[in-house]
Design a protein around this motif. Structure first.
Motif, PDB file in Angstrom:
ATOM      1  N   ASP A  36       0.833  -1.206   0.000  1.00  0.00           N
ATOM      2  CA  ASP A  36       0.000   0.000   0.000  1.00  0.00           C
ATOM      3  C   ASP A  36       0.865   1.253   0.000  1.00  0.00           C
ATOM      4  O   ASP A  36       1.912   1.280   0.630  1.00  0.00           O
ATOM      5  CB  ASP A  36      -0.894  -0.004   1.249  1.00  0.00           C
ATOM      6  CG  ASP A  36      -1.693  -1.292   1.355  1.00  0.00           C
ATOM      7  OD1 ASP A  36      -2.568  -1.502   0.525  1.00  0.00           O
ATOM      8  OD2 ASP A  36      -1.402  -2.091   2.266  1.00  0.00           O
ATOM      9  N   TYR A  46      -0.965 -11.265   0.028  1.00  0.00           N
ATOM     10  CA  TYR A  46      -1.774 -10.859   1.196  1.00  0.00           C
ATOM     11  C   TYR A  46      -2.411 -12.056   1.915  1.00  0.00           C
ATOM     12  O   TYR A  46      -2.477 -12.075   3.136  1.00  0.00           O
ATOM     13  CB  TYR A  46      -2.873  -9.875   0.785  1.00  0.00           C
ATOM     14  CG  TYR A  46      -2.378  -8.462   0.564  1.00  0.00           C
ATOM     15  CD1 TYR A  46      -1.754  -8.102  -0.629  1.00  0.00           C
ATOM     16  CD2 TYR A  46      -2.526  -7.482   1.537  1.00  0.00           C
ATOM     17  CE1 TYR A  46      -1.302  -6.809  -0.844  1.00  0.00           C
ATOM     18  CE2 TYR A  46      -2.080  -6.173   1.327  1.00  0.00           C
ATOM     19  CZ  TYR A  46      -1.469  -5.858   0.140  1.00  0.00           C
ATOM     20  OH  TYR A  46      -1.016  -4.571  -0.078  1.00  0.00           O
ATOM     21  N   GLN A  47      -2.913 -13.032   1.135  1.00  0.00           N
ATOM     22  CA  GLN A  47      -3.562 -14.186   1.778  1.00  0.00           C
ATOM     23  C   GLN A  47      -2.610 -15.370   1.897  1.00  0.00           C
ATOM     24  O   GLN A  47      -2.962 -16.401   2.465  1.00  0.00           O
ATOM     25  CB  GLN A  47      -4.816 -14.602   0.996  1.00  0.00           C
ATOM     26  CG  GLN A  47      -6.044 -13.732   1.262  1.00  0.00           C
ATOM     27  CD  GLN A  47      -5.927 -12.332   0.676  1.00  0.00           C
ATOM     28  OE1 GLN A  47      -5.658 -12.185  -0.510  1.00  0.00           O
ATOM     29  NE2 GLN A  47      -6.120 -11.316   1.505  1.00  0.00           N
ATOM     30  N   LYS A  55       0.951   3.042  -7.060  1.00  0.00           N
ATOM     31  CA  LYS A  55       0.609   2.311  -8.286  1.00  0.00           C
ATOM     32  C   LYS A  55      -0.682   2.814  -8.925  1.00  0.00           C
ATOM     33  O   LYS A  55      -0.798   2.807 -10.151  1.00  0.00           O
ATOM     34  CB  LYS A  55       0.554   0.800  -8.035  1.00  0.00           C
ATOM     35  CG  LYS A  55      -0.508   0.393  -7.058  1.00  0.00           C
ATOM     36  CD  LYS A  55      -0.449  -1.080  -6.726  1.00  0.00           C
ATOM     37  CE  LYS A  55      -1.347  -1.368  -5.548  1.00  0.00           C
ATOM     38  NZ  LYS A  55      -2.658  -0.692  -5.519  1.00  0.00           N
ATOM     39  N   THR A 108      -3.238 -11.721  -4.080  1.00  0.00           N
ATOM     40  CA  THR A 108      -3.788 -12.824  -3.280  1.00  0.00           C
ATOM     41  C   THR A 108      -2.648 -13.684  -2.733  1.00  0.00           C
ATOM     42  O   THR A 108      -2.648 -14.074  -1.560  1.00  0.00           O
ATOM     43  CB  THR A 108      -4.726 -13.703  -4.133  1.00  0.00           C
ATOM     44  OG1 THR A 108      -5.588 -12.861  -4.895  1.00  0.00           O
ATOM     45  CG2 THR A 108      -5.550 -14.636  -3.276  1.00  0.00           C
ATOM     46  N   ARG A 134      -3.744  -4.395  -9.143  1.00  0.00           N
ATOM     47  CA  ARG A 134      -3.766  -5.666  -8.395  1.00  0.00           C
ATOM     48  C   ARG A 134      -4.456  -6.793  -9.164  1.00  0.00           C
ATOM     49  O   ARG A 134      -5.381  -6.575  -9.937  1.00  0.00           O
ATOM     50  CB  ARG A 134      -4.432  -5.535  -7.016  1.00  0.00           C
ATOM     51  CG  ARG A 134      -3.743  -4.546  -6.095  1.00  0.00           C
ATOM     52  CD  ARG A 134      -4.191  -4.766  -4.645  1.00  0.00           C
ATOM     53  NE  ARG A 134      -3.606  -3.784  -3.757  1.00  0.00           N
ATOM     54  CZ  ARG A 134      -2.366  -3.851  -3.275  1.00  0.00           C
ATOM     55  NH1 ARG A 134      -1.600  -4.863  -3.588  1.00  0.00           N
ATOM     56  NH2 ARG A 134      -1.903  -2.921  -2.484  1.00  0.00           N
ATOM     57  N   ARG A 138     -15.867  -5.605  -3.040  1.00  0.00           N
ATOM     58  CA  ARG A 138     -14.787  -4.758  -2.513  1.00  0.00           C
ATOM     59  C   ARG A 138     -15.232  -4.027  -1.240  1.00  0.00           C
ATOM     60  O   ARG A 138     -14.511  -3.996  -0.247  1.00  0.00           O
ATOM     61  CB  ARG A 138     -14.379  -3.738  -3.588  1.00  0.00           C
ATOM     62  CG  ARG A 138     -13.263  -2.815  -3.135  1.00  0.00           C
ATOM     63  CD  ARG A 138     -12.938  -1.743  -4.156  1.00  0.00           C
ATOM     64  NE  ARG A 138     -11.884  -0.911  -3.657  1.00  0.00           N
ATOM     65  CZ  ARG A 138     -10.581  -1.091  -3.914  1.00  0.00           C
ATOM     66  NH1 ARG A 138     -10.194  -2.043  -4.716  1.00  0.00           N
ATOM     67  NH2 ARG A 138      -9.673  -0.309  -3.376  1.00  0.00           N
ATOM     68  N   TYR A 167     -12.173 -12.432  -2.614  1.00  0.00           N
ATOM     69  CA  TYR A 167     -11.312 -11.864  -3.665  1.00  0.00           C
ATOM     70  C   TYR A 167     -11.410 -12.705  -4.943  1.00  0.00           C
ATOM     71  O   TYR A 167     -11.446 -12.172  -6.052  1.00  0.00           O
ATOM     72  CB  TYR A 167      -9.843 -11.812  -3.209  1.00  0.00           C
ATOM     73  CG  TYR A 167      -9.552 -10.725  -2.191  1.00  0.00           C
ATOM     74  CD1 TYR A 167      -9.772  -9.392  -2.511  1.00  0.00           C
ATOM     75  CD2 TYR A 167      -9.055 -11.025  -0.934  1.00  0.00           C
ATOM     76  CE1 TYR A 167      -9.498  -8.388  -1.583  1.00  0.00           C
ATOM     77  CE2 TYR A 167      -8.785 -10.027  -0.008  1.00  0.00           C
ATOM     78  CZ  TYR A 167      -9.012  -8.718  -0.339  1.00  0.00           C
ATOM     79  OH  TYR A 167      -8.748  -7.725   0.570  1.00  0.00           O
ATOM     80  N   TYR A 184      -5.713  -3.265   6.048  1.00  0.00           N
ATOM     81  CA  TYR A 184      -4.344  -3.761   5.927  1.00  0.00           C
ATOM     82  C   TYR A 184      -3.354  -2.747   6.493  1.00  0.00           C
ATOM     83  O   TYR A 184      -2.426  -3.083   7.205  1.00  0.00           O
ATOM     84  CB  TYR A 184      -4.030  -4.084   4.467  1.00  0.00           C
ATOM     85  CG  TYR A 184      -4.999  -5.096   3.946  1.00  0.00           C
ATOM     86  CD1 TYR A 184      -4.830  -6.444   4.239  1.00  0.00           C
ATOM     87  CD2 TYR A 184      -6.127  -4.697   3.242  1.00  0.00           C
ATOM     88  CE1 TYR A 184      -5.748  -7.372   3.821  1.00  0.00           C
ATOM     89  CE2 TYR A 184      -7.048  -5.626   2.820  1.00  0.00           C
ATOM     90  CZ  TYR A 184      -6.860  -6.965   3.106  1.00  0.00           C
ATOM     91  OH  TYR A 184      -7.777  -7.882   2.705  1.00  0.00           O
TER      92      TYR A 184
HETATM   93  P1  TMP Z   1      -5.907  -1.169  -3.039  1.00  0.00           P
HETATM   94  O1  TMP Z   1      -5.919  -0.406  -1.774  1.00  0.00           O
HETATM   95  O2  TMP Z   1      -4.566  -1.246  -3.672  1.00  0.00           O
HETATM   96  O3  TMP Z   1      -6.983  -0.781  -3.987  1.00  0.00           O
HETATM   97  O4  TMP Z   1      -6.216  -2.696  -2.673  1.00  0.00           O
HETATM   98  C1  TMP Z   1      -7.197  -3.035  -1.814  1.00  0.00           C
HETATM   99  C2  TMP Z   1      -6.701  -3.962  -0.741  1.00  0.00           C
HETATM  100  O5  TMP Z   1      -7.087  -5.289  -1.085  1.00  0.00           O
HETATM  101  C3  TMP Z   1      -5.202  -3.980  -0.522  1.00  0.00           C
HETATM  102  O6  TMP Z   1      -4.908  -3.672   0.814  1.00  0.00           O
HETATM  103  C4  TMP Z   1      -4.795  -5.389  -0.823  1.00  0.00           C
HETATM  104  C5  TMP Z   1      -6.067  -6.189  -0.722  1.00  0.00           C
HETATM  105  N1  TMP Z   1      -6.134  -7.369  -1.594  1.00  0.00           N
HETATM  106  C6  TMP Z   1      -5.928  -8.633  -1.033  1.00  0.00           C
HETATM  107  O7  TMP Z   1      -5.668  -8.748   0.145  1.00  0.00           O
HETATM  108  N2  TMP Z   1      -6.030  -9.716  -1.835  1.00  0.00           N
HETATM  109  C7  TMP Z   1      -6.321  -9.635  -3.168  1.00  0.00           C
HETATM  110  O8  TMP Z   1      -6.409 -10.661  -3.862  1.00  0.00           O
HETATM  111  C8  TMP Z   1      -6.522  -8.313  -3.746  1.00  0.00           C
HETATM  112  C9  TMP Z   1      -6.848  -8.184  -5.195  1.00  0.00           C
HETATM  113  C10 TMP Z   1      -6.425  -7.218  -2.917  1.00  0.00           C
END
Ligand code: TMP
Length: 211
Positions: free
Chosen positions: A12, A103-104, A16, A100, A95, A50, A69, A157
């Motif tokens: 974050d 983050y996961q 981007k 995924t 993204r 979202r 997601y 996050y």
């Molecule tokens: P963004 O703030 O860059 O728009 O992304 C939204 C949040 O979603 C970001 O903190 C990361 C999270 N994310 C996941 O955890 N897993 C995923 O598969 C995707 C696409 C986003």
């Protein structure tokens, strides 16, 4: 002619989203048809997902988050991403599956090897659709997060702090090392102009077959 699918990834605050808009403008000026999208999101249903998955008042397990997601991604690929690429457009997506995996997956303590199941699930959700190029915006979390906080943006996050951002950065770097052909690191600590120049260089190389 088939189009191109380019994803923008990273922790974050790496800029981007701004860089994606600049790249779209630059490509349109050269006459390309460009689609800008984001994950989770990109279709009305995926944008609703979202809202749910990023709502800090709804605590979700890692598995529930991952499935949401992936559900959003399946819809996005079917309705927007694949049709656009098949119509010859250049799709820029903020993204995709690498998020995924990081983050996961990696940031949750999973090793690269343990990612096999998650990779299969991502591949199932995207019906095998994979980026032609992935730009990973990389920089020190303390620098990037401070920048984002200065703009007053926060989500679940970022609320998890710098250690988490470090783990995310490590995850993206591990993915880039494992697949250097597709994932290209972009130094996100530079000025907006410097970063935009790196982005243009990477996309030009893809467009002109140097990659
Ligand atoms: P963004 O703030 O860059 O728009 O992304 C939204 C949040 O979603 C970001 O903190 C990361 C999270 N994310 C996941 O955890 N897993 C995923 O598969 C995707 C696409 C986003």
């Amino acid at each position: 002619m088939k189009g191109l699918f380019i994803t923008f990834e990273g922790i974050d605050g790496g800029g981007k989203t701004t860089q994606l808009a600049l790249a779209a403008k630059w490509l349109r000026e050269q006459g390309y048809e460009v689609v800008e999208s984001r994950e989770p999101g990109g279709t009305p249903l995926a944008e609703r997902v979202r809202e749910l998955v990023l709502d800090p008042s709804l605590p979700l397990t890692t598995t529930t988050q991952m499935l949401l997601y992936l559900a959003a991604r399946s819809e996005h690929v079917d309705k927007l991403l694949r049709p656009s690429v098949e119509a010859g457009k250049i799709v820029l997506c903020d993204r995709f599956s690498d998020s995924t995996l990081v983050y996961q997956g990696l940031s949750q303590g999973k090793s690269l090897e343990e990612l096999a199941l998650l990779r299969n699930l991502c591949s199932f959700a995207s019906a095998g659709m994979a980026p032609d190029l992935t730009l990973v915006f990389d920089g020190r979390p303390e620098v990037l997060v401070r920048r984002r906080a200065a703009r007053g943006v926060s989500d679940r996050y970022e609320l998890q702090g710098l250690d988490f951002q470090q783990a995310l950065r490590k995850g993206f770097l591990a993915l880039a090392e494992a697949e250097p052909e597709r994932l290209q690191l972009i130094d996100a600590e530079g000025s907006q102009e410097q970063v935009a120049a790196s982005v243009q260089q990477a996309i030009s190389a893809l467009l002109h077959g140097e990659k």
